[in-house]
Design an enzyme around this catalytic site. Structure first.
Site, PDB file in Angstrom:
ATOM      1  CB  SER A 159      -0.836   0.084   1.025  1.00 39.24           C
ATOM      2  OG  SER A 159      -2.007   1.195   1.337  1.00 39.24           O
ATOM      3  CG  HIS A 165      -5.533  -2.283  -0.250  1.00 38.83           C
ATOM      4  ND1 HIS A 165      -4.645  -2.148  -1.429  1.00 38.83           N
ATOM      5  CD2 HIS A 165      -5.049  -1.466   0.546  1.00 38.83           C
ATOM      6  CE1 HIS A 165      -3.679  -1.446  -1.168  1.00 38.83           C
ATOM      7  NE2 HIS A 165      -3.901  -1.141   0.132  1.00 38.83           N
ATOM      8  CG  ASP A 177      -6.363  -3.592  -4.440  1.00 41.23           C
ATOM      9  OD1 ASP A 177      -6.979  -2.542  -4.384  1.00 41.23           O
ATOM     10  OD2 ASP A 177      -5.201  -3.546  -4.032  1.00 41.23           O
TER      11      ASP A 177
END
Lengths: 687, 693
Positions: free
Chosen positions: B266, B648, B595
């Protein structure tokens, strides 16, 4: 009207009260007879009431049986508990009347102290947490959970599995195949040993108050079971410490580091000092100026520089208190129940795979610890008659002269670290029947009935009866002959460990053999680094009786399960003597005798000696033990005990001041309560 | 009469009010009542005595019953707890296997059987919000929380003292650093981000699998940093970048010169991008590692779900505090946060707090209209995620053509309009939208903002919206449509302080000339379109992300109905696509492939095109690989968050992804893994983007 209502209320209250118990039958008849006149209604109700009550009477003894009473009890207790808990949480943080004493951190912050030098904490033996990284099937679900420190819940759940995972390989002193137990990293590894039992937490909190945080405070956690060099070989712990110190030095504006080791961490860091400046294959390759460049001061807390006699009894019969820390946790429990009477043997087997314990054996032999007839501490024993805390040190000085004449007749022979029988511990040496302990027969052929002894195997099982008897016949052992004894009873361990540790005194420090790492953790066989500006502090507690010598006896039950020797707890001294339950005590911090903690700073390194060629300054700071005045104080803020001293306000203040830039002279130089200077005087060592 | 009365007392009572029922009757009644009363008293006495007896016997009053109940519950609870603890650890697995059939071996076990062992040291770089934060110094209200987690863990303090918690989590509005008297620092070590909350894994599964092939603390490192502050500030305040550098150097040295494999997740992806520039930059601003530091120390960067080009969610988060990921607190207790705790001001509190976090600005969409599309065009147009989700991989190709042809006929969504006010505006042609010139407004903003409305009515919660005035709010809404370019102006307008802070640390453009000396400034380092990759031809860059989940891409906004004390804008959740229409508008949000948080475009573009081959962004020709993981939701509840998830965070438990990481960590190269693995149309979309390379 009103009375009817009242009546109805009466009728209603009852069912409501009981509805939770299942008396729903009340409601139905009333609904059915709604149209009847009041009297019949009343009558029926009354009749029903009577009937119900009769039923109730019958039913109640049925309904409320033992189980219900139990439930009720539990419920009652729970509710009370929650209520109290709730009240406790509602309490204002500062209880009126009970004034929380100001912490040294807050006070010093007000004085204007702020974080200056980065601080490295080096934990000692047993206080560091260990966690599981790979294990046998029996340890499923424990991945990255703490095996050591924390709640210790696994001891109770699966004790044998737990012991298996904490043991090391008996040959190599490293991981057994398929098991990887590693030190917990970071400050959490040793802030609390068990919930509520602080080790470093108080010091950390006070450091934080003057501005320390993660970037300038580091806990050098290492696997304390391994020998020091093995922590580097297996985990690169020394390299990581070196890199961390270098980084902190850089990122904090080129401020040198203050190192605060505790207990065994002290000799671990001594090892590090030599390692870091030695050339690469065995050393860290930092070059000769590394320490001078990176380290401002080493503040040793409760240092075990010259070892502790406790370690001897631990290896010999696993009976010491501090090293087998578990015992204080659950003293009765360990002795008998959980592992089926073999707890001590299990512990002995596990702890004998831990090389690090050997690093704590008394160093310096008879020169330091005394021989059969002489010891440095004689006349300075910690007698139990001297209970008056305040007048203790004063008395000590006055008495020692007077008493010497008294005791000349019969001074306590601390030099005999292990003696068999109280008589043997007091006889003049000429009357002792000793022979050279090296002559112990080494016949391993006659292994006696192993199969009888269950699966617990200690090396004692391999020893023949005859050897055990011989050992006991030798009567008394000094710090020198002790090693022969241990080599005889724990051959494997000593063989492994003596490749990593040495316990002698060097004749000539220039001898190339002293480049070997096994000498690095012995202050009597290494030189301090060439760092004239560095300072070494010895901070330790005094005023607590500390184990110094033991009276042993052969174990009465000759069953194979038992360790054949045990401390003769019936051996008591007269009033005013320092023999109690088979143990001779001296002054110290409950684990480390003053002599071991203070000698190097008092004499060995003081001034420019051959152990301290650059003449770095040493300071002794003693803290007299004062037990906590009340239960509210917990473990006390002026304690001198080996671990509790980490919460000692005076000690914390000293550490904080040095970390904030003060030098030893600025915090007041030496502060001595014990006879350490006089004792050191009597030790005849070439400097 | 008396008989009647006795029979029907209720009637008599009724009559008593009327005239016909005279006093005689009443007196009689009274007598009767007396009689009754006597009887009753007797009864009562009886009852009382009986009740007394009963009480003496049992004494079971209400309290006792309660106690009994509690006791029962407690006992049962303990019993269950005991059984649970006594249960063999492998029991849940038995149950799962009994229901779903044998589970596949975790990748760690599988690869260990293949004989793979630990080789390259591994560094994890956690993303935003997943890292724990702990308190080192606080105000009196945070007494007793020293070195306790404020973020991550149980979040117990959110409930106990919410305002105190918000106060400590906020940063200084001017500097973006600590407020005076408060020091909140990242938790260090693997524990920093292995679990976000108890039972909610982030890195734990990956760590466990790495441990199975021999990794341990000495060759794994969690590069925990304070994710609230801007990347350069982590170095200024905590020297985090220096620590990462030193740690990587140490691990490379102690593992015999094996280069490190970096696994950022991320926002960690951008953080590590920043790090790679920082470490080679000269000393005062950078780490002074020299120009070949990266090629010496890094084997591969395996970016998981990397928002290289930002995420549209961040815009919504900053604009109206409504995104899910950034304000993760909402996900934990969605209903709870919305109204009760802070007396309906939760969102404002969250906004006030999160606007002090500079790092959220690192995720604002980068590359402007070139990447994200303008009013009429967007790279993803014609794509219908809701359809693709249902089709299988084998039939995909055929269906793709179909959707392609369909797409041309359909009115495609204008993804380029990241924020539009009203659904009709979002769908209208650009020529039909009447816009007021917003840039003029920006110039006039001071004048407009002069007219504050009463601040004190809004209690103590202050957001910058109160400074804006109604004029400003209306002007924002009248502009109708914002693209990735003009969204920056919008944010500049609604949150000037934050953007002023942020623009000193982040940049969102595309570089025309990378040799321009201005690009030596650190604010460009985390933007892949304004920096060069390091000169490390041996290095590999992986872009690993999940696909197959609708991901927020553009928003339909409306003015909040009660504009007084609330955030004046909110997502128009009533804006849904009509049933017959094949569109991806739902609850006011246009979704695309991704995602769940990062659109595939943002995660994949740099590796698919921007860095592919020798480009100006990648002068040394570092090899790039795209590894997509198709999302398949967990089959049943027992699987937890699934082993094939593409979401995610849940992707960190995806077995395929873990296997890829383990293989690279044990020495495999991208080619050994099988090169690209693509399910989405990322190459097609990248093709459409007209970027000078």
């Amino acid at each position: 009207m009103a009375s009817i209502l009242r009546f109805r209320k009466l009728c209603y209250v009852e069912p409501v009260k009981c509805s939770s118990l299942g008396f729903q039958s009340y409601v139905t008849p009333k609904v059915g007879k709604k149209d009847d006149g009041i009297v019949p209604k009343v009558k029926t109700l009354v009749v029903e009431k009577k009937r119900e009550q009769q039923q109730k009477k019958k039913r109640q003894p049925k309904e409320w049986r033992c189980i219900d009473y139990c439930c009720w009890m539990i419920g009652y207790m729970c509710t009370t508990w929650w209520l109290l808990l709730f009240l406790y949480h509602c309490l204002p943080a500062t209880w009126p009347g009970f004034q929380v004493p100001e912490s040294p951190g807050t006070r010093l912050k007000r004085e204007g102290l702020t974080a200056l030098h980065p601080v490295v904490l080096v934990p000692g033996i047993v206080t560091g947490g260990l966690e599981l990284w790979e294990g046998r099937p029996c340890s499923e679900g424990l991945f990255r959970k703490r095996l050591w420190a924390g709640s210790f819940s696994e001891i109770f759940k699966r004790p044998l599995c737990w012991l298996e995972h904490l043991s090391l390989n008996n040959e190599t002193g490293l991981d057994p195949p398929g098991i990887r137990v590693r030190a917990v990293p970071g400050l959490v590894s040793a802030d609390y040993f068990a919930p509520g039992y602080f080790v470093w937490a108080v010091l950390i909190e006070n450091l934080a108050k003057v501005g320390y945080e993660g970037k300038n405070l580091h806990m050098a956690a290492y696997d304390w079971r391994l020998s020091f060099q093995n922590t580097e070989i297996r985990d690169q712990a020394l390299s990581r410490l070196k890199s961390k110190i270098e980084l902190m030095y850089l990122t904090n504006g080129y401020k040198k580091v203050v190192v605060v080791p505790h207990s065994m961490g002290v000799i671990y860091f001594l090892h590090f000092l030599k390692w870091v400046e030695s050339p690469p294959p065995t050393g860290g390759g930092g070059g000769p100026g590394w320490c001078a460049k990176h380290i401002k001061a080493i503040m040793n807390i409760g240092p075990a520089f010259l070892g502790v006699p406790k370690a001897v009894s631990n290896i010999f019969s696993s009976e010491a208190k501090d090293i087998a820390f578990i015992r204080t946790f659950a003293p009765g429990l360990l002795d008998s129940e959980i592992l089926g009477l073999q707890t001590l043997e299990h512990i002995m087997r596990v702890s004998r795979t831990w090389d690090s314990i050997v690093s704590l054996l008394p160093k310096g032999g008879e020169t330091i610890w005394g021989n059969l007839d002489w010891s440095a501490e004689e006349g300075h024993g910690f007698s139990f008659a001297k209970k008056g805390q305040a007048s203790m040190s004063g008395n000590n000085l006055n008495n020692s002269n007077g008493r010497r004449s008294l005791q000349l007749k019969d001074p306590v022979k601390y030099g005999r670290i292990i003696s068999f029988g109280k008589v043997a511990s007091q006889l003049p040496s000429s009357q002792l029947s000793t022979f050279d302990s090296k002559e112990f027969p080494r016949t391993n052929t006659s292994t006696n009935f192993n199969s009888l002894c269950g699966e617990v195997w200690t090396e004692y099982d391999e020893m023949s009866r005859e050897r055990i008897r011989k050992i006991a016949e030798n009567k008394a052992y000094t710090a020198r002959t002790l090693f022969d004894l241990l080599r005889s009873v724990a051959p494997k361990m000593m063989q492994r460990a003596e490749a990593h540790f040495s316990h002698g005194i060097s004749e000539n420090l220039d001898d190339p053999k002293y480049d070997h790492y096994k000498y690095w953790s012995n202050p009597l066989e290494t030189r301090l680094p060439d760092a004239p500006d560095m300072e070494i502090y010895c901070l330790y507690g005094v005023g607590i009786p500390t184990e110094r010598a033991y009276v042993y006896k052969s174990s009465p039950s000759e069953k194979c399960k038992n360790i054949p020797f045990r401390i003769d707890s019936s051996a008591e001294g007269d009033d005013g003597s320092c023999l109690k339950s088979g143990v001779y005590f001296v002054d110290g911090d409950e684990s480390v005798p003053v002599l071991s903690a203070g000698f190097m700073c008092a004499k060995g390194w003081r001034g420019r000696t051959r152990f301290n060629p650059s003449g770095m300054a040493t300071h002794i700071r003693e803290y007299r033990h004062k037990p906590p005045a009340s239960l509210l104080e917990g473990r006390g803020m002026e304690s001198g005990a080996h671990v509790d001293i980490m919460g000692n306000v005076a000690l914390i203040e000293d550490v904080l001041r040095v970390a904030a830039g003060a030098t030893g002279a600025e915090i007041g130089g030496d502060k001595i309560y014990s006879d350490i200077l006089r004792m050191s005087e009597r030790i005849n060592i070439r400097l | 009469m008396p008989l009647v009365r006795r029979k029907k007392p209720a009637e008599a009572e009724k009559n008593s009010g009327s005239d016909s029922g005279n006093r005689n009757e009443k007196s009689e009644e009274g007598e009767e009542e007396e009689e009754n009363g006597k009887k009753r008293r007797l009864h009562k006495k009886n009852e009382k005595s009986k009740a007394k007896k009963a009480k003496e016997k049992g004494k079971w009053s209400c309290v006792d019953s309660c106690c009994w109940l509690i006791g029962c519950i407690c006992t049962i609870w303990w019993l269950l707890l005991f059984l649970y603890n006594a249960m063999p650890a492998s029991f849940p697995q038995y149950v799962t296997e009994a229901i779903t059939g044998p589970l596949p071996d975790p990748p760690g076990v599988k690869l260990r059987k293949e004989g793979l062992t630990a080789k390259h040291p591994v560094v994890f770089v956690p993303g935003i919000v997943t890292g724990g934060l702990e308190l080192w110094e606080g105000h009196p209200c945070a007494d007793g929380l020293f070195r306790k987690r404020l973020w991550g863990g149980t979040f117990g303090e959110v409930y106990k003292r919410p305002l105190c918690w918000v106060e400590h989590m906020s940063l200084d509005n001017e500097t973006g650093l600590d407020p005076p008297g408060i020091r909140v620092r990242p938790v260090t070590g693997l524990v920093a981000a292995d679990y976000f909350a108890p039972g909610y894994f982030v890195w734990a599964v990956l760590i466990a699998n790495l441990a199975r092939i021999g990794y341990e603390e000495k060759n794994m490192y969690m590069a925990a940093y304070d994710w609230r502050i801007s990347f350069q500030n982590t170095e200024v305040r905590d020297q985090t970048l220096s620590q990462i550098k030193s740690k990587i150097e140490l691990m490379v040295a102690t593992s015999g010169g094996k280069k490190a494999v970096i696994v950022p997740h991320s926002m960690g992806v951008l953080y590590f991008l920043h790090f790679m520039k920082w470490v080679e930059a000269p000393a005062p601003m950078g780490g002074g590692g020299g120009p070949d530091w990266c090629s010496k120390h890094i084997k591969a960067v395996m970016n998981i779900g990397g928002p290289f080009l930002g995420v549209p969610k961040a815009v919504a988060g900053l604009f109206s505090a409504e995104a899910k990921d950034v304000a993760a607190a909402r996900a934990i207790a969605p209903g709870f946060l919305d109204n009760d705790m802070f007396r309906r001001q939760t969102l404002q509190h969250v906004m006030k707090m999160s606007r002090t976090w500079d790092s959220t600005m690192s995720m604002i969409p980068k590359g402007g209209e070139t990447i994200w599309g303008d009013l009429d065009w967007s790279p993803e147009e014609g794509h219908v995620p809701s359809k693709r989700r249902q089709i299988n991989n084998d039939t995909k190709l055929a269906r793709q053509d179909e959707t392609g042809s369909l797409g041309s006929q359909l009115k495609s969504a204008y993804y380029g309009r990241i924020i539009s006010f009203g659904k009709d505006v979002a769908e209208a042609k650009s020529s039909e939208i009447g816009r007021t010139d917003f840039r003029l407004l920006v110039d006039m903003q001071d004048a407009i903002k002069g007219r504050n409305f009463a601040n004190n009515t809004c209690r103590d919660v202050w957001t910058e919206y109160h400074d804006m005035g109604i004029e400003g709010i209306r002007a924002v809404a009248e502009h109708k449509v914002y693209t990735a370019g003009s969204v920056l102006d919008l944010l500049q307008f609604v949150a000037p302080k934050m953007m002023a802070r942020g623009s000193a640390h982040f940049s969102y453009g595309i570089a025309d000339n990378l040799d321009d000396p201005k690009y030596k400034h650190y604010k460009y380092w985390s933007n892949p379109l304004e920096t060069r990759l390091p000169n490390a031809p041996g290095m590999e860059i992986f872009s690993m992300y999940g696909v197959g989940i609708p991901t927020e891409r553009a928003y339909v906004y409306e003015l909040s109905s009660s504009a007084e004390c609330y955030i004046p804008f909110q997502i128009d959740t009533s804006a849904d696509s009509r049933e017959d229409e094949e569109s991806c508008l739902k609850d006011g949000v246009y979704t695309v492939e991704g995602d769940e948080t990062v659109p595939a475009l943002s995660a994949g573009f740099m590796c698919a095109k921007g860095w592919r081959g020798k480009t100006r962004f990648n002068p040394s020709g570092i090899r790039t690989y795209i590894r997509e993981y198709d999302h398949s939701p967990p089959a049943n509840l027992l699987e937890g968050r699934g082993t094939q998830s593409g979401a995610h965070v849940d992707i960190m438990g995806n077995f395929a992804l873990i296997e890829d990481i383990l293989r690279v960590a044990t020495g495999a190269s991208g080619e050994d893994l099988g090169g690209d693995q693509v399910y989405s149309d990322i190459f097609k979309w990248s093709e459409k983007i007209n970027l000078h390379l």
